[in-house]
Design a protein around this motif. Structure first.
Motif, PDB file in Angstrom:
ATOM      1  N   GLN A  35      -3.043  -7.838   2.886  1.00  0.00           N
ATOM      2  CA  GLN A  35      -1.715  -7.546   2.351  1.00  0.00           C
ATOM      3  C   GLN A  35      -1.554  -8.145   0.968  1.00  0.00           C
ATOM      4  O   GLN A  35      -1.054  -7.508   0.049  1.00  0.00           O
ATOM      5  N   GLY A  81      -0.848   1.266  -0.712  1.00  0.00           N
ATOM      6  CA  GLY A  81      -0.239   0.602   0.431  1.00  0.00           C
ATOM      7  C   GLY A  81      -0.855   0.959   1.772  1.00  0.00           C
ATOM      8  O   GLY A  81      -0.409   0.460   2.799  1.00  0.00           O
ATOM      9  N   ILE A 115       2.350  -8.176  -0.432  1.00  0.00           N
ATOM     10  CA  ILE A 115       3.271  -7.735   0.617  1.00  0.00           C
ATOM     11  C   ILE A 115       3.493  -8.864   1.609  1.00  0.00           C
ATOM     12  O   ILE A 115       2.564  -9.568   1.983  1.00  0.00           O
ATOM     13  N   GLU A 119       2.036   0.338   4.330  1.00  0.00           N
ATOM     14  CA  GLU A 119       3.125  -0.381   3.683  1.00  0.00           C
ATOM     15  C   GLU A 119       4.423   0.393   3.863  1.00  0.00           C
ATOM     16  O   GLU A 119       4.472   1.610   3.674  1.00  0.00           O
ATOM     17  N   SER A 151       4.676 -10.477   5.360  1.00  0.00           N
ATOM     18  CA  SER A 151       4.615 -10.106   6.770  1.00  0.00           C
ATOM     19  C   SER A 151       5.355 -11.154   7.572  1.00  0.00           C
ATOM     20  O   SER A 151       5.694 -12.209   7.071  1.00  0.00           O
ATOM     21  N   PRO A 156       8.807  -4.694   0.552  1.00  0.00           N
ATOM     22  CA  PRO A 156       7.626  -4.113   1.188  1.00  0.00           C
ATOM     23  C   PRO A 156       7.071  -4.990   2.303  1.00  0.00           C
ATOM     24  O   PRO A 156       6.992  -6.201   2.170  1.00  0.00           O
ATOM     25  N   GLU A 157       6.685  -4.345   3.406  1.00  0.00           N
ATOM     26  CA  GLU A 157       6.054  -5.011   4.542  1.00  0.00           C
ATOM     27  C   GLU A 157       4.915  -4.125   5.034  1.00  0.00           C
ATOM     28  O   GLU A 157       4.932  -2.921   4.834  1.00  0.00           O
ATOM     29  N   MET A 158       3.969  -4.732   5.708  1.00  0.00           N
ATOM     30  CA  MET A 158       2.853  -3.987   6.273  1.00  0.00           C
ATOM     31  C   MET A 158       3.140  -3.699   7.741  1.00  0.00           C
ATOM     32  O   MET A 158       3.420  -4.604   8.512  1.00  0.00           O
ATOM     33  N   SER A 206       8.719  -0.029   2.960  1.00  0.00           N
ATOM     34  CA  SER A 206       9.672  -0.801   2.176  1.00  0.00           C
ATOM     35  C   SER A 206      11.042  -0.688   2.814  1.00  0.00           C
ATOM     36  O   SER A 206      11.520   0.409   3.089  1.00  0.00           O
TER      37      SER A 206
END
Length: 131
Positions: free
Chosen positions: A94, A36, A100, A56, A102, A64-66, A58
């Motif tokens: 991502q 991540g 992931i 990353e 965004s 999960p997001e960046m 969560s």
């Protein structure tokens, strides 16, 4: 301009002028090996002109997001769209990590927007400001 995902400490060392301090092999390899974690480097004529790091995260409500952790562009290469290109390159990177997501959901207003805060060591830094 070419944007590539860094995979070795040697790549980061060639871009050492973009970091706040010396690149340490062990720390660089740990960052690059961590699931991540993302490090993109923008090259102009083979010269590392910009970098972006992301991590990353969560969240219990979104998964999960960046998180864009750091963005730096060499002073001689600023105002050429390199920072923008790096932020745009995060999305495909991502998806390559693990799909992931965004951005924000429609109808949800972001709680902050970026603004210029300061210049340190010849680099500009951004900080979130409440809207």
């Amino acid at each position: 301009m070419e944007i590539r995902r860094a995979t070795t400490a040697a790549e980061l060392k060639t871009a050492r002028h973009l970091f706040d301090g010396p690149v340490q092999d062990a720390w660089a390899e740990r960052f690059l090996a961590s699931p991540g974690h993302l490090m993109l480097i923008a090259y102009v004529g083979g010269f590392p002109a910009g970098m972006l790091s992301g991590i990353e995260m969560s969240r219990p409500d979104k998964g999960p997001e960046m998180c864009l952790y750091e963005l730096g562009v060499d002073e001689a290469y600023r105002r050429r769209g390199i920072g923008h290109a790096l932020t745009q390159a995060v999305r495909p990177a991502q998806l390559a990590i693990r799909g992931i997501r965004s951005g924000s959901r429609r109808g949800v207003r972001p709680v902050a927007r970026p603004r210029l805060l300061t210049t340190r060591h010849g680099r500009e830094y951004m900080r979130a400001r409440a809207t």
